[in-house]
Design a protein around this motif. Sequence first.
Motif, mmCIF file in Angstrom:
data_model
loop_
_atom_site.group_PDB
_atom_site.id
_atom_site.type_symbol
_atom_site.label_atom_id
_atom_site.label_comp_id
_atom_site.label_asym_id
_atom_site.label_seq_id
_atom_site.Cartn_x
_atom_site.Cartn_y
_atom_site.Cartn_z
ATOM 1 N N THR A 53 0.831 -1.207 0.000
ATOM 2 C CA THR A 53 0.000 0.000 0.000
ATOM 3 C C THR A 53 0.866 1.257 0.000
ATOM 4 O O THR A 53 0.603 2.213 -0.733
ATOM 5 N N SER A 54 1.915 1.266 0.812
ATOM 6 C CA SER A 54 2.790 2.434 0.858
ATOM 7 C C SER A 54 3.540 2.599 -0.463
ATOM 8 O O SER A 54 3.764 3.731 -0.920
ATOM 9 N N ALA A 55 3.901 1.497 -1.115
ATOM 10 C CA ALA A 55 4.577 1.591 -2.408
ATOM 11 C C ALA A 55 3.653 2.203 -3.455
ATOM 12 O O ALA A 55 4.082 3.019 -4.282
ATOM 13 N N ALA A 56 2.385 1.820 -3.430
ATOM 14 C CA ALA A 56 1.415 2.402 -4.363
ATOM 15 C C ALA A 56 1.276 3.899 -4.136
ATOM 16 O O ALA A 56 1.232 4.693 -5.080
ATOM 17 N N LEU A 57 1.229 4.307 -2.882
ATOM 18 C CA LEU A 57 1.112 5.730 -2.564
ATOM 19 C C LEU A 57 2.356 6.503 -2.983
ATOM 20 O O LEU A 57 2.267 7.578 -3.582
ATOM 21 N N ARG A 58 3.517 5.950 -2.697
ATOM 22 C CA ARG A 58 4.758 6.640 -3.066
ATOM 23 C C ARG A 58 4.916 6.735 -4.583
ATOM 24 O O ARG A 58 5.630 7.605 -5.084
ATOM 25 N N GLY A 59 4.230 5.859 -5.314
ATOM 26 C CA GLY A 59 4.251 5.909 -6.765
ATOM 27 C C GLY A 59 3.210 6.842 -7.356
ATOM 28 O O GLY A 59 2.992 6.841 -8.563
ATOM 29 N N GLY A 60 2.556 7.631 -6.508
ATOM 30 C CA GLY A 60 1.546 8.580 -6.975
ATOM 31 C C GLY A 60 0.152 8.006 -7.038
ATOM 32 O O GLY A 60 -0.743 8.629 -7.619
ATOM 33 N N GLY A 61 -0.044 6.834 -6.440
ATOM 34 C CA GLY A 61 -1.333 6.165 -6.529
ATOM 35 C C GLY A 61 -2.355 6.640 -5.510
ATOM 36 O O GLY A 61 -2.068 7.459 -4.634
ATOM 37 N N VAL A 62 -3.556 6.085 -5.637
ATOM 38 C CA VAL A 62 -4.666 6.358 -4.724
ATOM 39 C C VAL A 62 -5.140 5.024 -4.170
ATOM 40 O O VAL A 62 -5.320 4.055 -4.927
ATOM 41 N N VAL A 63 -5.337 4.942 -2.875
ATOM 42 C CA VAL A 63 -5.712 3.702 -2.209
ATOM 43 C C VAL A 63 -6.941 3.923 -1.344
ATOM 44 O O VAL A 63 -7.249 5.058 -0.960
ATOM 45 N N ALA A 64 -7.623 2.847 -1.021
ATOM 46 C CA ALA A 64 -8.724 2.878 -0.064
ATOM 47 C C ALA A 64 -8.280 2.172 1.204
ATOM 48 O O ALA A 64 -7.669 1.094 1.136
ATOM 49 N N ILE A 65 -8.577 2.774 2.356
ATOM 50 C CA ILE A 65 -8.131 2.232 3.636
ATOM 51 C C ILE A 65 -9.242 2.355 4.678
ATOM 52 O O ILE A 65 -10.045 3.283 4.640
ATOM 53 N N PRO A 66 -9.280 1.420 5.622
ATOM 54 C CA PRO A 66 -10.215 1.559 6.741
ATOM 55 C C PRO A 66 -9.638 2.492 7.797
ATOM 56 O O PRO A 66 -8.462 2.387 8.155
ATOM 57 N N THR A 67 -10.447 3.412 8.292
ATOM 58 C CA THR A 67 -10.016 4.280 9.381
ATOM 59 C C THR A 67 -10.772 3.887 10.646
ATOM 60 O O THR A 67 -11.413 2.842 10.695
ATOM 61 N N ASP A 68 -10.730 4.725 11.657
ATOM 62 C CA ASP A 68 -11.455 4.457 12.893
ATOM 63 C C ASP A 68 -12.922 4.876 12.804
ATOM 64 O O ASP A 68 -13.687 4.643 13.742
ATOM 65 N N THR A 69 -13.316 5.477 11.693
ATOM 66 C CA THR A 69 -14.708 5.921 11.536
ATOM 67 C C THR A 69 -15.367 5.245 10.334
ATOM 68 O O THR A 69 -16.334 4.508 10.478
ATOM 69 N N ILE A 70 -14.854 5.505 9.145
ATOM 70 C CA ILE A 70 -15.394 4.977 7.893
ATOM 71 C C ILE A 70 -14.227 4.624 6.979
ATOM 72 O O ILE A 70 -13.070 4.840 7.326
ATOM 73 N N TYR A 71 -14.536 4.059 5.804
ATOM 74 C CA TYR A 71 -13.476 3.832 4.818
ATOM 75 C C TYR A 71 -13.138 5.147 4.125
ATOM 76 O O TYR A 71 -14.007 5.995 3.890
ATOM 77 N N GLY A 72 -11.844 5.305 3.813
ATOM 78 C CA GLY A 72 -11.390 6.510 3.152
ATOM 79 C C GLY A 72 -10.583 6.195 1.908
ATOM 80 O O GLY A 72 -10.096 5.073 1.730
ATOM 81 N N VAL A 73 -10.441 7.188 1.034
ATOM 82 C CA VAL A 73 -9.505 7.101 -0.082
ATOM 83 C C VAL A 73 -8.415 8.134 0.168
ATOM 84 O O VAL A 73 -8.671 9.226 0.694
ATOM 85 N N ALA A 74 -7.193 7.766 -0.217
ATOM 86 C CA ALA A 74 -6.054 8.595 0.147
ATOM 87 C C ALA A 74 -4.994 8.591 -0.942
ATOM 88 O O ALA A 74 -4.832 7.627 -1.678
#
Length: 261
Positions: A53-74
């Motif tokens: 996931t961190s590699a995708a982000l460092r490559g300029g990507g967008v990911v979906a992740i669970p937070t403590d409230t709802i799912y987010g995109v980042a």
Amino acid sequence: MRLLLASCSGGLVGLRRLGGLPRVAGSSSLGMARVLSIENVDQKTLEEVLQETSAALRGGGVVAIPTDTIYGVASLVSSNEGIERIYEMKGRWRDKPLAICVSEVEQVYRWAKVTVPSSLLSRLLPGPVTTVFERGGDLNPALNPGLPLVGLRIPDSSFVRCLVEQCGCPLALTSANLSHSSSTLSVQEFRELWSLLDVVVDGGVISHGGRGGEEEASRLGSTVVDLSHTGSFSIIRPGMCYQQTVKLLRDDEYHLKEIVI
């Protein structure tokens, strides 16, 4: 959602820097996205998901992740491409700002001009609260251009906080849904976005212990509070932690005046 907890400094963040990305057990691919499960997995699998996931982000990507409230995109705050993709995939108006997600309270001071005592900030974060301050000069100008304020989140989630540490950069974060749609508590609820994402991290159903109306209340997301003016606060969005947040801010120790907007 059950995660194996580990210290970012001694566990998840100190990962092996492998040349290639690992093949993660329990993953699947749909369109562009790889769907990676972190529900009831062992530590090795959790670390592999974090690494991919961190590699995708460092490559300029967008990911979906669970937070403590709802799912987010980042995306990374530093990624102009990632920020633009978030707006495009959600159909989000450009005048609606994105929050930023950091891993530790101390990092808030780098990205914003904090107006409240450190003791108060540490009682608000980590948790289901977005604190709004005047933005700092180091923030990417492409993030919320023209807006003087910025919202900062530290989710009470070891996975998200370790992800930020692994990336070495804050995340630009918003809800994983199409604009004007309900917030999501499982990855199945935003399947229409999967093909537009690089990675979908599946943490199972985010449960806050409620049913029926209480479950719907859990979709409200974080409580957003404007603390940009010394001595006062205003609630921008009540969210799921409204009463606790207002009670804390009105406490005799801090005695902030509420400005109703």
